[in-house]
Structures are given as structure tokens and as C-alpha cells.
Design a protein around this motif. Structure first.
Motif, PDB file in Angstrom:
ATOM      1  N   UNK A 204       0.870  -1.193   0.000  1.00 47.76           N
ATOM      2  CA  UNK A 204       0.000   0.000   0.000  1.00 47.76           C
ATOM      3  C   UNK A 204       0.901   1.236   0.000  1.00 47.76           C
ATOM      4  N   UNK A 205       1.732   1.315  -1.038  1.00 44.92           N
ATOM      5  CA  UNK A 205       2.768   2.359  -1.084  1.00 44.92           C
ATOM      6  C   UNK A 205       2.221   3.652  -1.676  1.00 44.92           C
ATOM      7  N   UNK A 206       0.950   3.875  -1.436  1.00 44.52           N
ATOM      8  CA  UNK A 206       0.348   5.158  -1.753  1.00 44.52           C
ATOM      9  C   UNK A 206       1.220   6.223  -1.112  1.00 44.52           C
ATOM     10  N   UNK A 207       1.339   7.344  -1.795  1.00 44.86           N
ATOM     11  CA  UNK A 207       2.359   8.291  -1.391  1.00 44.86           C
ATOM     12  C   UNK A 207       2.079   8.895  -0.011  1.00 44.86           C
ATOM     13  N   UNK A 208       0.814   8.870   0.435  1.00 47.69           N
ATOM     14  CA  UNK A 208       0.581   9.396   1.788  1.00 47.69           C
ATOM     15  C   UNK A 208       0.805   8.339   2.866  1.00 47.69           C
ATOM     16  N   UNK A 209       1.474   7.253   2.492  1.00 50.35           N
ATOM     17  CA  UNK A 209       1.864   6.265   3.488  1.00 50.35           C
ATOM     18  C   UNK A 209       3.368   6.296   3.786  1.00 50.35           C
ATOM     19  N   UNK A 210       4.004   7.405   3.430  1.00 54.74           N
ATOM     20  CA  UNK A 210       5.400   7.603   3.848  1.00 54.74           C
ATOM     21  C   UNK A 210       5.517   9.027   4.372  1.00 54.74           C
ATOM     22  N   UNK A 211       6.174   9.174   5.513  1.00 56.35           N
ATOM     23  CA  UNK A 211       6.312  10.496   6.113  1.00 56.35           C
ATOM     24  C   UNK A 211       7.646  11.112   5.689  1.00 56.35           C
ATOM     25  N   UNK A 212       7.576  12.365   5.256  1.00 56.03           N
ATOM     26  CA  UNK A 212       8.784  13.081   4.840  1.00 56.03           C
ATOM     27  C   UNK A 212       9.135  14.125   5.906  1.00 56.03           C
ATOM     28  N   UNK A 213      10.425  14.240   6.174  1.00 57.25           N
ATOM     29  CA  UNK A 213      10.896  15.139   7.231  1.00 57.25           C
ATOM     30  C   UNK A 213      10.632  16.602   6.859  1.00 57.25           C
ATOM     31  N   UNK A 214      10.051  17.361   7.801  1.00 56.94           N
ATOM     32  CA  UNK A 214       9.721  18.770   7.537  1.00 56.94           C
ATOM     33  C   UNK A 214      10.966  19.600   7.227  1.00 56.94           C
ATOM     34  N   UNK A 215      12.065  19.294   7.894  1.00 52.76           N
ATOM     35  CA  UNK A 215      13.256  20.125   7.750  1.00 52.76           C
ATOM     36  C   UNK A 215      14.120  19.696   6.567  1.00 52.76           C
ATOM     37  N   UNK A 216      14.370  18.402   6.452  1.00 59.42           N
ATOM     38  CA  UNK A 216      15.339  17.955   5.432  1.00 59.42           C
ATOM     39  C   UNK A 216      14.664  17.434   4.165  1.00 59.42           C
ATOM     40  N   UNK A 217      13.358  17.119   4.244  1.00 67.21           N
ATOM     41  CA  UNK A 217      12.658  16.566   3.085  1.00 67.21           C
ATOM     42  C   UNK A 217      12.918  15.078   2.880  1.00 67.21           C
ATOM     43  N   UNK A 218      13.763  14.494   3.718  1.00 67.08           N
ATOM     44  CA  UNK A 218      14.071  13.070   3.551  1.00 67.08           C
ATOM     45  C   UNK A 218      12.898  12.185   3.966  1.00 67.08           C
ATOM     46  N   UNK A 219      12.826  10.994   3.378  1.00 70.45           N
ATOM     47  CA  UNK A 219      11.837  10.013   3.787  1.00 70.45           C
ATOM     48  C   UNK A 219      12.191   9.567   5.190  1.00 70.45           C
ATOM     49  N   UNK A 220      11.270   9.736   6.134  1.00 69.83           N
ATOM     50  CA  UNK A 220      11.577   9.393   7.524  1.00 69.83           C
ATOM     51  C   UNK A 220      11.049   8.006   7.842  1.00 69.83           C
ATOM     52  N   UNK A 221       9.754   7.816   7.611  1.00 72.34           N
ATOM     53  CA  UNK A 221       9.146   6.591   8.114  1.00 72.34           C
ATOM     54  C   UNK A 221       8.034   6.114   7.189  1.00 72.34           C
ATOM     55  N   UNK A 222       8.059   4.829   6.899  1.00 68.38           N
ATOM     56  CA  UNK A 222       6.981   4.189   6.158  1.00 68.38           C
ATOM     57  C   UNK A 222       5.905   3.788   7.164  1.00 68.38           C
ATOM     58  N   UNK A 223       4.662   4.148   6.883  1.00 68.08           N
ATOM     59  CA  UNK A 223       3.566   3.873   7.827  1.00 68.08           C
ATOM     60  C   UNK A 223       2.498   2.994   7.158  1.00 68.08           C
ATOM     61  N   UNK A 224       1.378   2.805   7.814  1.00 66.91           N
ATOM     62  CA  UNK A 224       0.237   2.048   7.285  1.00 66.91           C
ATOM     63  C   UNK A 224       0.653   0.607   6.925  1.00 66.91           C
TER      64      UNK A 224
END
Ligand code: ADP
Ligand code: GN1
Ligand code: MG
Length: 372
Positions: A225-245
Motif C-alpha cells: 500500500x505504497x500510496x504516497x501518503x503512506x510515507x512520512x517526509x521530514x519537515x526540515x530535510x525533506x528526507x523520507x523518515x518513516x513508512x507507515x500504514x
């Protein structure tokens, strides 16, 4: 944002069933997922604000929430161990943390038979329904690839299949045919064009499963379920932080994950956009996804790389088939907020397939270039 289905009092009660530090201070509906009921809980811990995320698992869809949570605990603990081994100082932002219930189980049951779970709330990061830049696409794809990478050595046994045949397109076609046959809401005539669109593409639907059956494409542990709103991006660096769901993390094909990223991250408009002239697949986003994914997914075999472009069309068609099926069945699966929403969602998916078909040659050339 959702309208709350549960009262503050109910949610306070649920929260009190978990081994969570802090005093309950408030709760609000959260996120735009189609399946679970999600709330952000604010608490105060010795005077400092701390947040949690509480979710009601949709047990009409996930029939065995205890087995589902067994998967989630195994996966999150494995990810946590890998991050700790690597000495990562930010491990509790990079993998979900399941807060256990007071009885030690990873969920709380309420008096109505619901299943609830609690996660630490990941701060200074957010999800996007529509990706805004190539960089975000690159980072999201890299994070999902890293997730697959870190789970490659999850110790046995095999994870439970929380929804059997989830991305099995021929099985999804059968379900569509059954919904057309039953036509319980009398909506069949209205969707003749959508049915015809799907019919023209039936022959392609078994392609990945056939290559898997021939031993050319392996089973892996995938997110599904790799819909794009299932990964959190860091507010400061823009990096992918955490895969959720993580409800659908189970055995699957890596291409399902890449395909669903292409579906959701290259989309130029909302999933339920009604003005189809706004809807298309953005090839710049596709290129960024492919670069991000391939930068991390060293495990991919040539047979999988050959199907990266096709997987985007296949998964998009599959989700389109699922929205159409649900519209015919009377909107019983995906949460809707207005009449006709599942039909609108179906139409954007089919429009995305059209757009990807028109750009297939260019996308193939991009992948060849990146592989070289
Ligand atoms: P659904 O299955 O309904 O899509 P999700 O698990 O994706 O539910 O959660 C819905 C939204 O809640 C996500 O898109 C994300 O914005 C937010 N979310 C989920 N888990 C967390 C978390 N641990 N920390 C912060 N936000 C979260
Ligand atoms: C659902 O839970 P959420 O909103 O991330 C669905 C996906 C679909 C997606 C379409 C368990 O995802 O399969 O691709 O909607 N999840 C489940 O937006 O069916
Ligand atoms: Mg989600």
C-alpha cells in the motif's frame, strides 16, 4: 480531515487501555486514509506535550486483526532492531512504535467489538496526498525501497496474508464481473464506458503473476500500500523518515510497491478529481521515483526492472477496477464523503492508465538510462 465517528469520551477510554505515558489532553480525527479510523491524541507528560496516534482497525476489511497485529509487531520490532544495530539516533522516528495495551497485547478491544492500536506520533514530518516536487518523489521511493531492503531478512515464519490475493488483478477482475452481474444498485449502465475500458485491457492483467509462476519474478516481503501518503517526509530535510500504514505488509511482488508509487506519486491531481483534464501521470515524477527506488533497491533482478513501467499501469488499472467494483457494490469498502466519489476515483485511475500508456515508450527509455 474526517468527521469524528467516536466521541472524546470513547477515545479517552480506549487510550486509557494502553501503557502510554502521559495524561490525556485531547483528541482529533487525523489523516485522509480510506480504511481505518485515525485520531491524534494529545497528552501531557510531566508538563511536556506528547502525541500519540490511535487507530480503529477496520475489521470488516481486515478479518483477523490479531494476526494483522502480529505481523505489525514483528515488522516494527525488526525495523527497530536494524536501526539500533546501525546506531541510528532517530530510530523511533524511522520505524513505527506499537504501544502495548495494559494486558501486554498489541491492541485494545472495546465493548463494541472494535480493535484499537496505539502508535507513537511521529513529529516534524508529514505525509502528502499530492507530491509537490521531484525531490519528494525521489525520497519517498528511496524510503519504500529501504523498507523492503530492511525486511528482506525478517526471520521466519512467513507473514500472514492479511488480505488474500490483494494485488491479484485476475481475481479483482472476477470480483468486478460479479459486481456487474449482481448490479445491486442499478449502476451498471452508467459505467459502460469504464467497463469497456477495463475489457480492452484484460489480457495484460495476469502478466506479473504469470512471470512469478514461471519463477522469473520472486516473492518478497512488500508493503502493498505504497500510496504516497503512506510515507512520512521530514519537515526540515525533506528526507523520507518513516513508512507507515503497515496493515498490508505481507508476501508480495516488489513491483506492486513500485507500481503503486507510480500510481499515486506521479498523479497530477487528487485521486477523486472530477475534471479529468487535470489528471495525468507526470513523467518527471516517474523519473524521480525510478531514480530513488533504484538507488536503494539493489536486490532487484533484471526481470523485475524490465517491468517497472508496466507495473505502474497494472496497479493503477487494478485500483481503478477496485473503485469501480465498489461503486457497483454500493460503496461498501472504501470510505466515501459524497455520492459518486468511488466512480470519480475510478475515472481518475483509468485516465492515469491512458496517460501512462501514451508515455510508455518515454518511461521505458528513462528506466534504461537509469539502469546504465
Ligand atoms: P489508513 O489505513 O486509513 O490509510 P494510515 O495508517 O495511513 O491509515 O494513517 C492515516 C494518516 O495518519 C497517515 O496518512 C498519516 O498522515 C497519519 N499517521 C499515521 N501514522 C502516524 C504516526 N505514527 N505518526 C504521525 N502521523 C501518522
Ligand atoms: C486504501 O488505507 P489507504 O487509504 O492507504 C487501500 C489501498 C488502495 C488505496 C487507494 C487496505 O489505502 O489498497 O490502493 O486505498 N487499502 C486497502 O487510495 O485496501
Ligand atoms: Mg494510509
Amino acid at each position: 480531515m474526517e468527521r469524528a465517528k467516536h466521541s472524546v469520551e470513547q477515545l479517552r477510554q480506549v487510550f486509557s487501555g494502553f501503557q502510554a505515558w502521559g495524561d490525556f489532553a485531547g483528541v482529533q480525527p487525523y489523516g485522509s486514509g480510506h480504511i481505518n479510523d485515525t485520531y491524534k491524541v494529545s497528552a501531557r507528560l510531566a508538563g511536556t506535550p506528547v502525541n500519540y496516534l490511535v487507530q480503529r482497525i477496520n475489521h470488516a476489511i481486515f478479518k483477523e486483526p490479531d494476526r494483522l497485529m502480529e505481523n505489525v509487531v514483528r515488522v516494527t520490532e525488526h525495523l527497530g532492531r536494524q536501526l539500533a544495530k546501525a546506531g541510528d539516533p532517530d530510530a523511533t522516528r524511522k520505524a513505527l512504535t506499537v504501544v502495548p495495551a495494559r494486558d501486554g497485547l498489541p491492541y485494545v478491544r472495546d465493548g463494541e467489538g472494535n480493535w484499537w492500536r496505539l502508535y507513537l506520533f511521529i513529529e516534524q514530518a508529514r505525509t502528502y496526498d499530492i507530491i509537490e516536487s521531484d525531490r519528494q518523489a525521489f525520497e519517498a521511493a528511496r524510503a519504500f525501497a529501504r523498507f523492503q531492503n530492511l525486511l528482506a531478512d525478517l526471520p521466519a515464519p512467513r507473514l500472514h496474508e492479511t488480505i488474500p490475493a490483494f494485488h491479484n488483478t485476475p481475481a479483482r477482475l472476477k470480483a468486478l464481473d460479479a459486481a456487474i452481474g449482481a448490479d445491486v444498485c442499478g449502476r451498471k449502465a452508467e459505467v459502460a464506458a469504464e467497463i469497456a475500458f477495463v475489457d480492452e485491457r484484460r489480457v495484460q492483467c495476469g502478466r506479473l503473476l504469470e512471470r512469478h509462476a514461471r519463477g522469473e519474478i520472486p516473492e518478497r516481503i512488500t508493503h502493498n500500500d505504497t500510496k504516497i501518503n503512506n510515507v512520512m517526509l521530514d519537515d526540515a530535510t525533506g528526507e523520507g523518515v518513516c513508512v507507515i500504514d503497515l496493515d498490508t505488509v505481507m508476501p508480495g511482488l516488489a513491483l506492486y510497491d513500485f507500481g503503486d508509487m507510480v500510481r499515486s506519486a506521479t498523479a497530477s491531481a487528487k485521486e477523486d478529481e472530477r475534471d479529468l483534464s487535470k489528471v495525468g501521470s507526470r513523467i518527471g515524477m516517474f523519473e524521480a521515483l525510478a531514480r530513488g527506488y533504484l538507488s536503494e533497491a539493489a536486490f532487484l533482478l533484471p526481470a523485475e526492472m524490465e517491468e517497472l513501467v508496466f507495473s505502474g499501469r497494472l496497479i493503477t488499472l487494478t485500483i481503478g477496477i477496485r473503485f469501480l467494483t465498489d461503486y457497483l457494490a454500493g460503496d461498501v469498502y472504501f470510505r466515501t464523503h459524497r455520492p459518486g466519489q468511488n466512480l470519480d476515483r475510478c475515472r481518475t485511475q483509468l485516465q492515469m492508465v491512458r496517460s501512462m500508456e501514451a508515455q510508455a515508450g518515454a518511461m521505458e527509455a528513462l528506466v534504461r538510462g537509469i539502469r546504465r
